[in-house]
Design a protein around this motif. Structure first.
Motif, PDB file in Angstrom:
ATOM      1  N   PHE A  39       4.550  -8.508  -1.621  1.00  0.00           N
ATOM      2  CA  PHE A  39       3.508  -8.441  -2.651  1.00  0.00           C
ATOM      3  C   PHE A  39       2.753  -7.114  -2.603  1.00  0.00           C
ATOM      4  O   PHE A  39       2.158  -6.682  -3.588  1.00  0.00           O
ATOM      5  N   LEU A  40       2.785  -6.441  -1.443  1.00  0.00           N
ATOM      6  CA  LEU A  40       2.089  -5.168  -1.294  1.00  0.00           C
ATOM      7  C   LEU A  40       2.716  -4.060  -2.144  1.00  0.00           C
ATOM      8  O   LEU A  40       2.072  -3.050  -2.435  1.00  0.00           O
ATOM      9  N   LEU A  41       3.956  -4.249  -2.551  1.00  0.00           N
ATOM     10  CA  LEU A  41       4.612  -3.276  -3.425  1.00  0.00           C
ATOM     11  C   LEU A  41       3.928  -3.190  -4.784  1.00  0.00           C
ATOM     12  O   LEU A  41       4.067  -2.198  -5.495  1.00  0.00           O
ATOM     13  N   ASN A  42       3.196  -4.239  -5.135  1.00  0.00           N
ATOM     14  CA  ASN A  42       2.489  -4.255  -6.419  1.00  0.00           C
ATOM     15  C   ASN A  42       1.151  -3.532  -6.361  1.00  0.00           C
ATOM     16  O   ASN A  42       0.491  -3.364  -7.392  1.00  0.00           O
ATOM     17  N   GLU A  43       0.744  -3.130  -5.158  1.00  0.00           N
ATOM     18  CA  GLU A  43      -0.554  -2.468  -4.998  1.00  0.00           C
ATOM     19  C   GLU A  43      -0.355  -0.968  -4.818  1.00  0.00           C
ATOM     20  O   GLU A  43       0.459  -0.527  -4.012  1.00  0.00           O
ATOM     21  N   LYS A  44      -1.124  -0.195  -5.556  1.00  0.00           N
ATOM     22  CA  LYS A  44      -1.045   1.259  -5.447  1.00  0.00           C
ATOM     23  C   LYS A  44      -1.496   1.719  -4.069  1.00  0.00           C
ATOM     24  O   LYS A  44      -0.914   2.628  -3.469  1.00  0.00           O
ATOM     25  N   GLN A  45      -2.542   1.083  -3.565  1.00  0.00           N
ATOM     26  CA  GLN A  45      -3.132   1.459  -2.286  1.00  0.00           C
ATOM     27  C   GLN A  45      -3.944   0.281  -1.764  1.00  0.00           C
ATOM     28  O   GLN A  45      -4.426  -0.540  -2.534  1.00  0.00           O
ATOM     29  N   PHE A  46      -4.113   0.218  -0.439  1.00  0.00           N
ATOM     30  CA  PHE A  46      -4.823  -0.932   0.127  1.00  0.00           C
ATOM     31  C   PHE A  46      -5.278  -0.619   1.547  1.00  0.00           C
ATOM     32  O   PHE A  46      -4.805   0.329   2.188  1.00  0.00           O
ATOM     33  N   ILE A  47      -6.199  -1.441   2.029  1.00  0.00           N
ATOM     34  CA  ILE A  47      -6.581  -1.442   3.442  1.00  0.00           C
ATOM     35  C   ILE A  47      -6.326  -2.842   3.972  1.00  0.00           C
ATOM     36  O   ILE A  47      -6.950  -3.804   3.512  1.00  0.00           O
ATOM     37  N   ILE A  48      -5.388  -2.972   4.900  1.00  0.00           N
ATOM     38  CA  ILE A  48      -5.152  -4.259   5.547  1.00  0.00           C
ATOM     39  C   ILE A  48      -6.194  -4.425   6.644  1.00  0.00           C
ATOM     40  O   ILE A  48      -6.334  -3.566   7.512  1.00  0.00           O
ATOM     41  N   ILE A  49      -6.957  -5.505   6.592  1.00  0.00           N
ATOM     42  CA  ILE A  49      -7.921  -5.809   7.650  1.00  0.00           C
ATOM     43  C   ILE A  49      -7.400  -7.022   8.411  1.00  0.00           C
ATOM     44  O   ILE A  49      -6.929  -7.988   7.813  1.00  0.00           O
ATOM     45  N   ALA A  50      -7.447  -6.962   9.732  1.00  0.00           N
ATOM     46  CA  ALA A  50      -6.859  -8.044  10.526  1.00  0.00           C
ATOM     47  C   ALA A  50      -7.675  -8.309  11.781  1.00  0.00           C
ATOM     48  O   ALA A  50      -8.403  -7.438  12.263  1.00  0.00           O
ATOM     49  N   ASN A  51      -7.542  -9.524  12.302  1.00  0.00           N
ATOM     50  CA  ASN A  51      -8.128  -9.845  13.608  1.00  0.00           C
ATOM     51  C   ASN A  51      -7.345  -9.117  14.689  1.00  0.00           C
ATOM     52  O   ASN A  51      -6.220  -8.647  14.462  1.00  0.00           O
ATOM     53  N   HIS A  52      -7.928  -9.005  15.880  1.00  0.00           N
ATOM     54  CA  HIS A  52      -7.316  -8.123  16.887  1.00  0.00           C
ATOM     55  C   HIS A  52      -7.411  -8.741  18.278  1.00  0.00           C
ATOM     56  O   HIS A  52      -8.494  -8.830  18.858  1.00  0.00           O
ATOM     57  N   ASN A  53      -6.249  -9.156  18.823  1.00  0.00           N
ATOM     58  CA  ASN A  53      -6.194  -9.745  20.162  1.00  0.00           C
ATOM     59  C   ASN A  53      -5.204  -9.055  21.090  1.00  0.00           C
ATOM     60  O   ASN A  53      -5.197  -9.339  22.289  1.00  0.00           O
ATOM     61  N   SER A  54      -4.360  -8.161  20.551  1.00  0.00           N
ATOM     62  CA  SER A  54      -3.260  -7.635  21.354  1.00  0.00           C
ATOM     63  C   SER A  54      -2.750  -6.313  20.797  1.00  0.00           C
ATOM     64  O   SER A  54      -2.917  -6.013  19.611  1.00  0.00           O
ATOM     65  N   HIS A  55      -2.109  -5.520  21.663  1.00  0.00           N
ATOM     66  CA  HIS A  55      -1.439  -4.301  21.194  1.00  0.00           C
ATOM     67  C   HIS A  55      -0.232  -4.631  20.315  1.00  0.00           C
ATOM     68  O   HIS A  55       0.309  -3.747  19.644  1.00  0.00           O
ATOM     69  N   LEU A  56       0.184  -5.884  20.309  1.00  0.00           N
ATOM     70  CA  LEU A  56       1.270  -6.299  19.418  1.00  0.00           C
ATOM     71  C   LEU A  56       0.824  -6.364  17.965  1.00  0.00           C
ATOM     72  O   LEU A  56       1.667  -6.388  17.051  1.00  0.00           O
ATOM     73  N   ASP A  57      -0.477  -6.410  17.728  1.00  0.00           N
ATOM     74  CA  ASP A  57      -0.997  -6.615  16.376  1.00  0.00           C
ATOM     75  C   ASP A  57      -0.527  -5.524  15.406  1.00  0.00           C
ATOM     76  O   ASP A  57      -0.042  -5.809  14.309  1.00  0.00           O
ATOM     77  N   THR A  58      -0.689  -4.267  15.804  1.00  0.00           N
ATOM     78  CA  THR A  58      -0.291  -3.161  14.935  1.00  0.00           C
ATOM     79  C   THR A  58       1.201  -3.196  14.670  1.00  0.00           C
ATOM     80  O   THR A  58       1.652  -3.024  13.526  1.00  0.00           O
ATOM     81  N   MET A  59       1.990  -3.412  15.722  1.00  0.00           N
ATOM     82  CA  MET A  59       3.441  -3.476  15.568  1.00  0.00           C
ATOM     83  C   MET A  59       3.850  -4.589  14.605  1.00  0.00           C
ATOM     84  O   MET A  59       4.758  -4.422  13.783  1.00  0.00           O
ATOM     85  N   THR A  60       3.165  -5.724  14.713  1.00  0.00           N
ATOM     86  CA  THR A  60       3.496  -6.877  13.869  1.00  0.00           C
ATOM     87  C   THR A  60       3.208  -6.589  12.401  1.00  0.00           C
ATOM     88  O   THR A  60       4.030  -6.892  11.526  1.00  0.00           O
ATOM     89  N   ILE A  61       2.050  -6.012  12.133  1.00  0.00           N
ATOM     90  CA  ILE A  61       1.717  -5.705  10.738  1.00  0.00           C
ATOM     91  C   ILE A  61       2.663  -4.645  10.178  1.00  0.00           C
ATOM     92  O   ILE A  61       3.154  -4.771   9.052  1.00  0.00           O
ATOM     93  N   MET A  62       2.928  -3.599  10.963  1.00  0.00           N
ATOM     94  CA  MET A  62       3.842  -2.552  10.492  1.00  0.00           C
ATOM     95  C   MET A  62       5.225  -3.134  10.202  1.00  0.00           C
ATOM     96  O   MET A  62       5.877  -2.782   9.211  1.00  0.00           O
ATOM     97  N   ALA A  63       5.690  -4.036  11.073  1.00  0.00           N
ATOM     98  CA  ALA A  63       7.010  -4.635  10.886  1.00  0.00           C
ATOM     99  C   ALA A  63       7.062  -5.580   9.693  1.00  0.00           C
ATOM    100  O   ALA A  63       8.142  -5.861   9.161  1.00  0.00           O
ATOM    101  N   SER A  64       5.907  -6.067   9.257  1.00  0.00           N
ATOM    102  CA  SER A  64       5.865  -6.988   8.115  1.00  0.00           C
ATOM    103  C   SER A  64       5.889  -6.266   6.773  1.00  0.00           C
ATOM    104  O   SER A  64       6.101  -6.885   5.735  1.00  0.00           O
ATOM    105  N   LEU A  65       5.659  -4.951   6.797  1.00  0.00           N
ATOM    106  CA  LEU A  65       5.570  -4.189   5.558  1.00  0.00           C
ATOM    107  C   LEU A  65       6.946  -3.979   4.933  1.00  0.00           C
ATOM    108  O   LEU A  65       7.941  -3.841   5.651  1.00  0.00           O
ATOM    109  N   PRO A  66       7.022  -3.929   3.603  1.00  0.00           N
ATOM    110  CA  PRO A  66       8.280  -3.513   2.968  1.00  0.00           C
ATOM    111  C   PRO A  66       8.655  -2.116   3.463  1.00  0.00           C
ATOM    112  O   PRO A  66       7.784  -1.259   3.652  1.00  0.00           O
TER     113      PRO A  66
END
Length: 211
Positions: free
Chosen positions: A31-58
């Motif tokens: 669905f992010l492909l439909n957005e020109k630009q965005f800021i993903i805001i997320a909770n933060h418990n681990s160094h895995l968090d960034t990797m997980t979000i990056m891996a979820s992106l198209p």
């Protein structure tokens, strides 16, 4: 070249590792492909968090998204800074405001990255907390959005990351982890406090969805 490296690392290697070895269940980020630009805001418990979000992106978006990270940790040395910038695409910022020197001011740096066409990943809690325990949100993301109110924010909530890779541990273990996205939104207030309250409400709703 960097674009292809990032797309391969997160779109193939990291995503497969997190899904098969760690056990992460990814929400569909197309669905992010439909957005020109965005800021993903997320909770933060681990160094895995960034990797997980990056891996979820198209894959088409991975190189256009910059995770915001603390310069005093990920840029301790010039070598570490270069590795972080090249392989994670980080936007390194200092933790405190520096209004007298815009080049060092974290809000200015984030706004500048948006003006250059990048999207951002930001953890409003500021630092990793205890697993499944939310910390108070810091005002940085609200200050950025007040300067660029046309940019949408996208709430994301992750469950189980702090168990798979705890804060004080570098060992990654399999765990029932999940990432879920909320709806992209434009801020509807002109003050920091109600913006943060709305974001906290978004996190609470996503957390409830994962129970």
């Amino acid at each position: 070249m960097k674009k292809l490296v990032l797309q391969f690392i997160y779109g193939v290697v990291v995503k497969a590792f997190l899904r098969i070895i760690v056990g992460v269940k990814f929400d569909n980020g197309k669905f992010l492909l439909n957005e020109k630009q965005f800021i993903i805001i997320a909770n933060h418990n681990s160094h895995l968090d960034t990797m997980t979000i990056m891996a979820s992106l198209p894959r088409q978006l991975i190189h256009k998204v910059r995770p915001v990270a603390a310069a005093d940790h990920f840029g301790k040395t010039k070598f570490k800074e270069k590795l972080s910038n090249y392989f994670v695409n980080t936007l390194l910022i200092q933790r405190k405001r520096d209004k007298e020197n815009p080049a060092n001011d974290p809000i200015h740096k984030m706004v500048d990255a948006l003006d250059k066409g990048f999207s951002l990943i930001l953890f409003p809690e500021g630092t990793r907390g205890e697993p499944e325990v939310q910390q108070p949100l810091k005002p940085g993301v609200a200050l950025v959005l007040l300067q660029r109110p046309e940019v949408k924010y996208v709430p994301a909530y992750m469950k189980g990351m702090g168990k798979a890779m705890p804060k004080e541990d570098s060992l990654i273990v399999p765990f029932n982890c999940q990432l879920v996205y909320g709806t992209p939104q434009i801020i509807s207030h002109a003050d920091v406090t109600p913006i943060l309250e709305k974001m906290q409400h978004d996190f609470n709703a996503l957390q409830e969805k994962l129970r």
